[in-house]
Design an enzyme around this catalytic site. Structure first.
Site, PDB file in Angstrom:
ATOM      1  N   GLN A  90     -10.069  10.856   7.111  1.00 23.07           N
ATOM      2  CA  GLN A  90      -9.926   9.474   7.577  1.00 23.07           C
ATOM      3  C   GLN A  90      -8.818   8.781   6.796  1.00 23.07           C
ATOM      4  O   GLN A  90      -8.474   7.638   7.087  1.00 23.07           O
ATOM      5  CB  GLN A  90     -11.234   8.704   7.339  1.00 23.07           C
ATOM      6  CG  GLN A  90     -12.410   9.252   8.097  1.00 23.07           C
ATOM      7  CD  GLN A  90     -13.707   8.679   7.546  1.00 23.07           C
ATOM      8  OE1 GLN A  90     -14.140   7.587   7.921  1.00 23.07           O
ATOM      9  NE2 GLN A  90     -14.342   9.400   6.649  1.00 23.07           N
TER      10      GLN A  90
ATOM     11  N   HIS B 139      -7.238   8.658  11.373  1.00 24.40           N
ATOM     12  CA  HIS B 139      -6.881   7.236  11.356  1.00 24.40           C
ATOM     13  C   HIS B 139      -5.375   7.014  11.207  1.00 24.40           C
ATOM     14  O   HIS B 139      -4.953   5.958  10.741  1.00 24.40           O
ATOM     15  CB  HIS B 139      -7.651   6.521  10.241  1.00 24.40           C
ATOM     16  CG  HIS B 139      -9.129   6.424  10.527  1.00 24.40           C
ATOM     17  ND1 HIS B 139     -10.071   6.068   9.592  1.00 24.40           N
ATOM     18  CD2 HIS B 139      -9.830   6.644  11.683  1.00 24.40           C
ATOM     19  CE1 HIS B 139     -11.283   6.064  10.147  1.00 24.40           C
ATOM     20  NE2 HIS B 139     -11.161   6.420  11.402  1.00 24.40           N
TER      21      HIS B 139
ATOM     22  N   ARG C 288       0.836  -1.207   0.000  1.00 27.23           N
ATOM     23  CA  ARG C 288       0.000   0.000   0.000  1.00 27.23           C
ATOM     24  C   ARG C 288       0.872   1.258   0.000  1.00 27.23           C
ATOM     25  O   ARG C 288       0.557   2.246  -0.661  1.00 27.23           O
ATOM     26  CB  ARG C 288      -0.939   0.009   1.217  1.00 27.23           C
ATOM     27  CG  ARG C 288      -2.158  -0.891   0.995  1.00 27.23           C
ATOM     28  CD  ARG C 288      -3.139  -0.791   2.137  1.00 27.23           C
ATOM     29  NE  ARG C 288      -3.719   0.530   2.295  1.00 27.23           N
ATOM     30  CZ  ARG C 288      -4.327   0.946   3.406  1.00 27.23           C
ATOM     31  NH1 ARG C 288      -4.430   0.146   4.437  1.00 27.23           N
ATOM     32  NH2 ARG C 288      -4.832   2.159   3.478  1.00 27.23           N
TER      33      ARG C 288
HETATM   34  P1  OAD Z   1     -15.112   3.491   1.974  1.00 23.32           P
HETATM   35  O1  OAD Z   1     -14.335   2.639   1.031  1.00 23.32           O
HETATM   36  O2  OAD Z   1     -15.953   2.820   2.982  1.00 23.32           O
HETATM   37  O3  OAD Z   1     -16.051   4.470   1.151  1.00 23.32           O
HETATM   38  C1  OAD Z   1     -15.584   5.188   0.046  1.00 23.32           C
HETATM   39  C2  OAD Z   1     -16.669   6.118  -0.406  1.00 23.32           C
HETATM   40  O4  OAD Z   1     -16.134   6.943  -1.431  1.00 23.32           O
HETATM   41  C3  OAD Z   1     -17.925   5.452  -0.953  1.00 23.32           C
HETATM   42  O5  OAD Z   1     -19.071   6.067  -0.406  1.00 23.32           O
HETATM   43  C4  OAD Z   1     -17.830   5.726  -2.463  1.00 23.32           C
HETATM   44  O6  OAD Z   1     -19.115   5.867  -3.075  1.00 23.32           O
HETATM   45  C5  OAD Z   1     -17.098   7.052  -2.466  1.00 23.32           C
HETATM   46  N1  OAD Z   1     -16.347   7.332  -3.718  1.00 23.32           N
HETATM   47  C6  OAD Z   1     -15.818   6.466  -4.593  1.00 23.32           C
HETATM   48  N2  OAD Z   1     -15.173   7.121  -5.574  1.00 23.32           N
HETATM   49  C7  OAD Z   1     -15.299   8.436  -5.313  1.00 23.32           C
HETATM   50  C8  OAD Z   1     -14.846   9.627  -5.935  1.00 23.32           C
HETATM   51  N3  OAD Z   1     -14.112   9.587  -7.050  1.00 23.32           N
HETATM   52  N4  OAD Z   1     -15.159  10.818  -5.367  1.00 23.32           N
HETATM   53  C9  OAD Z   1     -15.893  10.865  -4.228  1.00 23.32           C
HETATM   54  N5  OAD Z   1     -16.353   9.781  -3.600  1.00 23.32           N
HETATM   55  C10 OAD Z   1     -16.065   8.570  -4.120  1.00 23.32           C
HETATM   56  O7  OAD Z   1     -14.052   4.497   2.659  1.00 23.32           O
HETATM   57  P2  OAD Z   1     -14.197   5.359   3.988  1.00 23.32           P
HETATM   58  O8  OAD Z   1     -15.590   5.797   4.202  1.00 23.32           O
HETATM   59  O9  OAD Z   1     -13.132   6.373   3.932  1.00 23.32           O
HETATM   60  O10 OAD Z   1     -10.293   2.838   8.279  1.00 23.32           O
HETATM   61  O11 OAD Z   1     -13.824   4.273   5.078  1.00 23.32           O
HETATM   62  C11 OAD Z   1     -13.709   4.673   6.405  1.00 23.32           C
HETATM   63  C12 OAD Z   1     -12.637   3.857   7.068  1.00 23.32           C
HETATM   64  O12 OAD Z   1     -12.898   2.466   6.902  1.00 23.32           O
HETATM   65  C13 OAD Z   1     -11.257   4.036   6.481  1.00 23.32           C
HETATM   66  O13 OAD Z   1     -10.594   5.173   7.015  1.00 23.32           O
HETATM   67  C14 OAD Z   1     -10.569   2.780   6.879  1.00 23.32           C
HETATM   68  C15 OAD Z   1     -11.658   1.794   6.558  1.00 23.32           C
HETATM   69  O14 OAD Z   1     -11.601   0.592   7.234  1.00 23.32           O
HETATM   70  C16 OAD Z   1      -9.121   2.469   8.736  1.00 23.32           C
HETATM   71  O15 OAD Z   1      -8.248   2.048   8.010  1.00 23.32           O
HETATM   72  C17 OAD Z   1      -9.000   2.630  10.206  1.00 23.32           C
END
Ligand code: OAD
Length: 248
Positions: free
Chosen positions: A102, A120, A70
């Site tokens: 995050q 995070h 990564r």
């Molecule tokens: P997710 O992978 O859960 O969600 C990503 C979001 O980004 C989804 O709602 C997609 O629809 C949206 N998305 C995709 N492409 C996009 C784009 N080009 N522009 C805008 N939005 C887009 O990721 P997070 O919500 O960040 O934690 O996840 C939260 C946490 O869960 C992360 O920080 C990580 C993970 O486990 C840790 O590692 C502690």
């Protein structure tokens, strides 16, 4: 007036803007998200193995190598137009923007954003898996940067292992960062929620905190998210498309 114009108007009037970003923020830089059904990291890898302390202890080399790959992917990535728009707006409007992320990548910082609140942790930071047993006046005697090379590197004195400085499932968020994020959410007039599924707390609770405190909340996401219901406006589009239009 369309929704984008409405939000631009709110932005002009808001003395304080808080932006919360998630993995979607970096998707157009080529960094995979976590929960995308096909390309997300958790669709292809087991978070219990790769993102928990127990997983690391059961197979440190596997987990270290995964974070190594990564790190390589993020090092090859470049900030996108969305990251750059946020950094430019912050520079043009000193003291008005608090950026809470995050994301553990460093793309906001490389785009030029400052004082980024990292909820995070940070992918490129190293720390020990266990508290350093050899303390000198309350300070750890050993520095992970001087660990003996290995996968993962280890302390030559006691065998303590180096782990990536990210927050894993089941771990507390860094207290000062969380407090600063909650303060920013409670004190802003407008919150933009960019590219997060809204599935992981306490980060996913920040938009509700902002709304309860009287802020307008705007979600930017090409797909439905858990946070849409609590938003005043949902803008369907990507971070790299929408942020330059909003902030430019
Ligand atoms: P997710 O992978 O859960 O969600 C990503 C979001 O980004 C989804 O709602 C997609 O629809 C949206 N998305 C995709 N492409 C996009 C784009 N080009 N522009 C805008 N939005 C887009 O990721 P997070 O919500 O960040 O934690 O996840 C939260 C946490 O869960 C992360 O920080 C990580 C993970 O486990 C840790 O590692 C502690």
């Amino acid at each position: 007036m369309d929704d984008l114009q409405t939000v631009r108007g709110w932005l002009e009037q808001a003395p304080r803007l808080c932006v919360l970003t998630g993995a979607g923020m970096s998707a157009e830089s080529g960094v995979p998200t976590f929960r995308d059904a096909l390309t997300g990291l958790w669709a292809r890898h087991d978070p219990q193995q790769l993102a928990t302390e127990a997983g690391f202890r059961s197979d440190p080399q596997l987990v270290w190598d995964w974070y190594g790959s990564r790190r390589e992917g993020v090092a090859r990535a470049e900030p996108n137009a969305g990251h750059r728009a946020l950094a430019a707006w912050q520079a043009a409007h000193p003291e008005r923007l608090t950026l809470v992320t995050q994301n553990v990548d460093d793309l906001h910082q490389r785009a030029g954003s400052t004082d980024v609140i990292c909820l995070h942790g940070a992918l490129f930071e190293d720390r020990w898996i266990d508290p350093c047993a050899r303390e000198v006046r309350g300070e750890p005697a050993c520095d992970p940067a001087r660990a003996e090379p290995g996968r993962p590197p280890r302390c030559g004195e006691c065998g303590n292992l180096v782990r990536p400085g990210v927050v894993w499932f089941g771990e507390a968020l860094p207290g000062r960062a969380l407090q600063a994020a909650e303060d920013a959410a409670s004190d802003c007039e407008l919150m933009l929620v960019v590219g997060t599924a809204g599935a992981v707390y306490p980060a996913a609770g920040l938009p509700a905190l902002a709304r309860q405190a009287g802020a307008r909340v705007v979600v930017l996401n090409p797909q439905p998210s858990e946070l849409d219901r609590g938003a005043h406006v949902v803008l369907r589009g990507t971070a790299a498309q929408l942020l330059p239009q909003l902030l430019g």
